[in-house]
Write a protein that holds these residues in place. Sequence first.
Motif, PDB file in Angstrom:
ATOM      1  N   PRO A  76      -5.417   2.145  11.000  1.00 51.38           N
ATOM      2  CA  PRO A  76      -4.838   2.858   9.857  1.00 51.38           C
ATOM      3  C   PRO A  76      -4.538   4.319  10.195  1.00 51.38           C
ATOM      4  CG  PRO A  76      -6.844   1.701   9.213  1.00 51.38           C
ATOM      5  CD  PRO A  76      -6.744   1.610  10.694  1.00 51.38           C
ATOM      6  N   VAL A  77      -3.439   4.821   9.642  1.00 53.78           N
ATOM      7  CA  VAL A  77      -3.080   6.232   9.791  1.00 53.78           C
ATOM      8  C   VAL A  77      -3.610   6.974   8.567  1.00 53.78           C
ATOM      9  CG1 VAL A  77      -1.168   7.872   9.891  1.00 53.78           C
ATOM     10  CG2 VAL A  77      -1.021   5.716  11.144  1.00 53.78           C
ATOM     11  N   CYS A  78      -4.381   8.010   8.801  1.00 50.19           N
ATOM     12  CA  CYS A  78      -4.931   8.848   7.734  1.00 50.19           C
ATOM     13  C   CYS A  78      -4.513  10.274   8.041  1.00 50.19           C
ATOM     14  CB  CYS A  78      -6.446   8.697   7.662  1.00 50.19           C
ATOM     15  SG  CYS A  78      -6.991   6.981   7.440  1.00 50.19           S
ATOM     16  N   SER A  79      -3.281  10.620   7.690  1.00 45.89           N
ATOM     17  CA  SER A  79      -2.659  11.864   8.137  1.00 45.89           C
ATOM     18  C   SER A  79      -3.076  13.095   7.342  1.00 45.89           C
ATOM     19  CB  SER A  79      -1.139  11.741   8.076  1.00 45.89           C
ATOM     20  OG  SER A  79      -0.718  11.638   6.727  1.00 45.89           O
ATOM     21  N   GLY A  80      -3.560  12.927   6.123  1.00 41.76           N
ATOM     22  CA  GLY A  80      -3.885  14.072   5.287  1.00 41.76           C
ATOM     23  C   GLY A  80      -2.651  14.728   4.687  1.00 41.76           C
ATOM     24  N   ILE A  81      -1.533  13.987   4.605  1.00 37.93           N
ATOM     25  CA  ILE A  81      -0.273  14.536   4.095  1.00 37.93           C
ATOM     26  C   ILE A  81      -0.370  14.929   2.617  1.00 37.93           C
ATOM     27  CG2 ILE A  81       0.735  12.318   3.442  1.00 37.93           C
ATOM     28  CD1 ILE A  81       3.393  13.398   4.553  1.00 37.93           C
ATOM     29  N   ALA A  82      -1.290  14.286   1.886  1.00 35.39           N
ATOM     30  CA  ALA A  82      -1.442  14.560   0.455  1.00 35.39           C
ATOM     31  C   ALA A  82      -2.876  14.225   0.042  1.00 35.39           C
ATOM     32  CB  ALA A  82      -0.454  13.728  -0.351  1.00 35.39           C
ATOM     33  N   PRO A  83      -3.299  14.703  -1.127  1.00 38.24           N
ATOM     34  CA  PRO A  83      -4.644  14.357  -1.612  1.00 38.24           C
ATOM     35  C   PRO A  83      -4.739  12.847  -1.906  1.00 38.24           C
ATOM     36  CG  PRO A  83      -3.681  16.151  -2.905  1.00 38.24           C
ATOM     37  CD  PRO A  83      -2.618  15.640  -2.014  1.00 38.24           C
ATOM     38  N   PRO A  84      -5.948  12.295  -1.893  1.00 39.94           N
ATOM     39  CA  PRO A  84      -6.118  10.869  -2.231  1.00 39.94           C
ATOM     40  C   PRO A  84      -5.500  10.527  -3.586  1.00 39.94           C
ATOM     41  CG  PRO A  84      -8.143  11.746  -1.325  1.00 39.94           C
ATOM     42  CD  PRO A  84      -7.213  12.924  -1.523  1.00 39.94           C
ATOM     43  N   ASN A  85      -5.015   9.295  -3.700  1.00 45.27           N
ATOM     44  CA  ASN A  85      -4.377   8.758  -4.913  1.00 45.27           C
ATOM     45  C   ASN A  85      -3.101   9.501  -5.283  1.00 45.27           C
ATOM     46  OD1 ASN A  85      -6.269   6.679  -5.403  1.00 45.27           O
ATOM     47  ND2 ASN A  85      -7.675   8.185  -6.257  1.00 45.27           N
ATOM     48  N   THR A  86      -2.359   9.959  -4.277  1.00 43.34           N
ATOM     49  CA  THR A  86      -1.115  10.684  -4.503  1.00 43.34           C
ATOM     50  C   THR A  86       0.006  10.005  -3.726  1.00 43.34           C
ATOM     51  OG1 THR A  86      -2.342  12.745  -4.699  1.00 43.34           O
ATOM     52  CG2 THR A  86       0.014  12.928  -4.318  1.00 43.34           C
ATOM     53  N   ALA A  87       1.184   9.915  -4.340  1.00 41.50           N
ATOM     54  CA  ALA A  87       2.374   9.393  -3.653  1.00 41.50           C
ATOM     55  C   ALA A  87       3.325  10.550  -3.377  1.00 41.50           C
ATOM     56  CB  ALA A  87       3.061   8.343  -4.504  1.00 41.50           C
ATOM     57  N   THR A  88       3.906  10.562  -2.187  1.00 40.60           N
ATOM     58  CA  THR A  88       4.850  11.613  -1.814  1.00 40.60           C
ATOM     59  C   THR A  88       6.135  10.979  -1.303  1.00 40.60           C
ATOM     60  OG1 THR A  88       4.071  11.730   0.471  1.00 40.60           O
ATOM     61  CG2 THR A  88       2.977  13.155  -1.122  1.00 40.60           C
ATOM     62  N   GLY A  89       7.195  11.746  -1.324  1.00 37.52           N
ATOM     63  CA  GLY A  89       8.469  11.261  -0.797  1.00 37.52           C
ATOM     64  C   GLY A  89       9.391  10.764  -1.887  1.00 37.52           C
ATOM     65  N   ASN A  90      10.630  10.492  -1.516  1.00 33.78           N
ATOM     66  CA  ASN A  90      11.659  10.038  -2.445  1.00 33.78           C
ATOM     67  C   ASN A  90      11.755   8.514  -2.377  1.00 33.78           C
ATOM     68  OD1 ASN A  90      13.679  10.098  -4.281  1.00 33.78           O
ATOM     69  ND2 ASN A  90      15.251  10.841  -2.891  1.00 33.78           N
TER      70      ASN A  90
END
Length: 103
Positions: free
Chosen positions: A78-92
């Motif tokens: 699994p990739v756990c990049s830290g791009i956003a806080p847990p339970n958050t969706a990012t991107g379009n």
Amino acid sequence: MTTFKTFLALAAIALAAGCTNEGGDRGDKTVDAGARGVGPLQDLQAGIWVDPNGCDHWIIDDGVEGYLSQRLDRSGRPVCSGIAPPNTATGNYKRGQDIRDRF
């Protein structure tokens, strides 16, 4: 009571009829057959949803149905990049924007 049993039998047959793979791409999980028409999922833009453990998942939402799969590295971890806080969706990722629309 016989009418009720007949109704239940017909309802069970109707429900089971939707479980076949005849008549198209119903079994092909690489094709979106939703509101946008039929097309490969590769043409849709994905976002990233971060699960409660902090790991990434690819997410696509075409407005009717959604797609989610875990983001994995080349070795299958699994990739756990830290791009956003847990339970958050990012991107379009909403409405399954076609990546070809960006060019």
